[in-house]
Design a protein around this motif. Structure first.
Motif, PDB file in Angstrom:
ATOM      1  N   TYR A 152       0.827  -1.215   0.000  1.00 55.56           N
ATOM      2  CA  TYR A 152       0.000   0.000   0.000  1.00 55.56           C
ATOM      3  C   TYR A 152       0.858   1.260   0.000  1.00 55.56           C
ATOM      4  CZ  TYR A 152      -4.810  -1.362  -0.195  1.00 55.56           C
ATOM      5  OH  TYR A 152      -6.020  -1.794  -0.673  1.00 55.56           O
ATOM      6  N   ILE A 153       1.906   1.274   0.788  1.00 54.74           N
ATOM      7  CA  ILE A 153       2.764   2.464   0.811  1.00 54.74           C
ATOM      8  C   ILE A 153       3.478   2.627  -0.531  1.00 54.74           C
ATOM      9  CG2 ILE A 153       4.738   3.582   1.917  1.00 54.74           C
ATOM     10  CD1 ILE A 153       3.891   2.260   4.533  1.00 54.74           C
ATOM     11  N   GLU A 154       3.918   1.522  -1.123  1.00 55.00           N
ATOM     12  CA  GLU A 154       4.541   1.597  -2.450  1.00 55.00           C
ATOM     13  C   GLU A 154       3.591   2.267  -3.445  1.00 55.00           C
ATOM     14  OE1 GLU A 154       7.429   1.037  -3.735  1.00 55.00           O
ATOM     15  OE2 GLU A 154       8.495  -0.017  -2.137  1.00 55.00           O
ATOM     16  N   ARG A 155       2.326   1.878  -3.421  1.00 55.23           N
ATOM     17  CA  ARG A 155       1.333   2.442  -4.343  1.00 55.23           C
ATOM     18  C   ARG A 155       1.082   3.925  -4.041  1.00 55.23           C
ATOM     19  NH1 ARG A 155      -3.079   1.670  -8.135  1.00 55.23           N
ATOM     20  NH2 ARG A 155      -2.310  -0.450  -8.500  1.00 55.23           N
ATOM     21  N   GLN A 156       1.207   4.332  -2.784  1.00 56.96           N
ATOM     22  CA  GLN A 156       0.845   5.689  -2.365  1.00 56.96           C
ATOM     23  C   GLN A 156       2.037   6.637  -2.253  1.00 56.96           C
ATOM     24  OE1 GLN A 156      -0.938   4.709   1.372  1.00 56.96           O
ATOM     25  NE2 GLN A 156      -2.876   4.036   0.478  1.00 56.96           N
ATOM     26  N   LEU A 166       1.913  10.435  -0.704  1.00 53.80           N
ATOM     27  CA  LEU A 166       2.489  10.658   0.624  1.00 53.80           C
ATOM     28  C   LEU A 166       3.575  11.729   0.576  1.00 53.80           C
ATOM     29  CD1 LEU A 166       2.596   6.932   1.770  1.00 53.80           C
ATOM     30  CD2 LEU A 166       1.261   8.762   2.842  1.00 53.80           C
ATOM     31  N   ARG A 167       4.409  11.695  -0.460  1.00 57.90           N
ATOM     32  CA  ARG A 167       5.432  12.748  -0.597  1.00 57.90           C
ATOM     33  C   ARG A 167       4.764  14.113  -0.739  1.00 57.90           C
ATOM     34  NH1 ARG A 167       8.115   9.108  -4.325  1.00 57.90           N
ATOM     35  NH2 ARG A 167       9.846   8.052  -3.276  1.00 57.90           N
ATOM     36  N   ASP A 168       3.663  14.163  -1.489  1.00 57.30           N
ATOM     37  CA  ASP A 168       2.963  15.432  -1.714  1.00 57.30           C
ATOM     38  C   ASP A 168       2.471  16.048  -0.411  1.00 57.30           C
ATOM     39  OD1 ASP A 168       3.404  15.307  -4.413  1.00 57.30           O
ATOM     40  OD2 ASP A 168       1.381  14.611  -4.942  1.00 57.30           O
ATOM     41  N   GLN A 169       2.202  15.231   0.598  1.00 59.20           N
ATOM     42  CA  GLN A 169       1.738  15.791   1.875  1.00 59.20           C
ATOM     43  C   GLN A 169       2.870  15.861   2.912  1.00 59.20           C
ATOM     44  OE1 GLN A 169      -1.579  13.240   3.097  1.00 59.20           O
ATOM     45  NE2 GLN A 169      -0.255  12.218   4.563  1.00 59.20           N
ATOM     46  N   GLY A 170       4.117  15.734   2.411  1.00 63.47           N
ATOM     47  CA  GLY A 170       5.272  15.957   3.272  1.00 63.47           C
ATOM     48  C   GLY A 170       5.750  14.760   4.049  1.00 63.47           C
ATOM     49  N   GLU A 171       5.288  13.561   3.680  1.00 60.23           N
ATOM     50  CA  GLU A 171       5.722  12.344   4.375  1.00 60.23           C
ATOM     51  C   GLU A 171       6.904  11.719   3.640  1.00 60.23           C
ATOM     52  OE1 GLU A 171       3.927  10.585   7.017  1.00 60.23           O
ATOM     53  OE2 GLU A 171       1.841  11.236   6.807  1.00 60.23           O
ATOM     54  N   ASN A 172       7.610  10.853   4.332  1.00 56.54           N
ATOM     55  CA  ASN A 172       8.742  10.122   3.768  1.00 56.54           C
ATOM     56  C   ASN A 172       8.341   8.655   3.614  1.00 56.54           C
ATOM     57  OD1 ASN A 172      11.078   8.660   3.281  1.00 56.54           O
ATOM     58  ND2 ASN A 172      12.344   9.894   4.650  1.00 56.54           N
ATOM     59  N   PRO A 173       7.941   8.249   2.396  1.00 55.24           N
ATOM     60  CA  PRO A 173       7.456   6.873   2.218  1.00 55.24           C
ATOM     61  C   PRO A 173       8.491   5.813   2.579  1.00 55.24           C
ATOM     62  CG  PRO A 173       6.933   8.227   0.299  1.00 55.24           C
ATOM     63  CD  PRO A 173       7.860   9.013   1.153  1.00 55.24           C
TER      64      PRO A 173
END
Length: 238
Positions: free
Chosen positions: A199-203, A207-214
């Motif tokens: 799921y994280i791979e797909r997102q 996730l980067r767009d909202q400032g997260e580090n996948p």
């Protein structure tokens, strides 16, 4: 033999389905080892089959997650709301997960909508409330436990008479109880580490767009035995 019905409300990403099974299969995988002999599992796809038979024809009800959004009020989803109200009124055991959590809260008078802080994905820490410690289902869990999460919407306003059983820094309503044997959770007790990873791979881009580090979220994925045990503990109430 009586049936526990898994109400299917959506499909997982194709690569998840191919490698690990669809949402309902993830539930079945977790439940099959603990299923009592008197109980069988039945899957009902609400999007294709419509409203299920009377709630009292089932020993218990589980609702899966979905990539749909409760606030979009799709006809099949809205049609489930009176059925869920009937199940609550007749005290049929219920456990909703993610979309199922948001749909139950909405059906019972709450509001589910996009979370202003954005998406919550990954393995996160969840904490029991005092009510959670005293709850017949959640009291089996430790005060702090890890859970797999992936959602953009949340229960933003509680239904009347709902009790908050667990929360975390992102979401004040990670777990709710509505009646003696009716619960819902925002997190995914049916997910495994590989499913969360997929799921994280797909997102990653979102996730980067909202400032997260996948990549950091992937590194932080852990086992979630306590959260997963909820599904098996729920069988005691059916």
């Amino acid at each position: 033999m009586t049936s526990l019905v898994i109400i299917k409300t959506g499909d997982a990403f194709p690569e998840v389905v191919d490698q690990y099974g669809d949402f309902e299969q993830l539930f079945i995988n977790q439940l099959s080892t603990a299923l009592p002999t008197h109980l069988s599992l039945k899957v009902w796809d609400a999007r294709k089959q419509g409203v299920p038979p009377s709630p009292t024809s089932f020993a218990g009800i589980m609702l899966t997650g979905s990539h749909s959004m409760v606030s979009e009020q799709e006809p099949w989803s809205e049609a489930l709301k009176p059925w869920l109200e009937q199940a609550l009124a007749e005290n049929v055991p219920m456990l909703g997960v993610c979309y199922g959590h948001q749909l139950m809260a909405s059906a019972f008078g709450g509001i589910s909508d996009y979370h202003p802080a954005g998406r919550e994905s990954g393995t996160r820490n969840v904490r029991l409330t005092q009510a959670g410690h005293q709850d017949p289902l959640f009291s089996k869990l430790p005060t702090h436990f890890s859970a797999h999460l992936t959602h953009a919407q949340s229960v933003m306003q509680l239904p009347p008479n709902a009790t908050v059983l667990a929360h975390n820094n992102h979401d004040a309503h990670q777990a709710l109880r509505y009646g003696p044997r009716q619960w819902s959770v925002q997190f995914h007790p049916e997910f495994t580490r590989p499913v969360m990873h997929a799921y994280i791979e797909r997102q990653k881009a979102a996730l980067r767009d909202q400032g997260e580090n996948p990549d950091a979220l992937i590194d932080a994925i852990t086992d979630t035995q306590a959260a997963s045990s909820l599904l098996r503990h729920f069988l005691r109430f059916t």
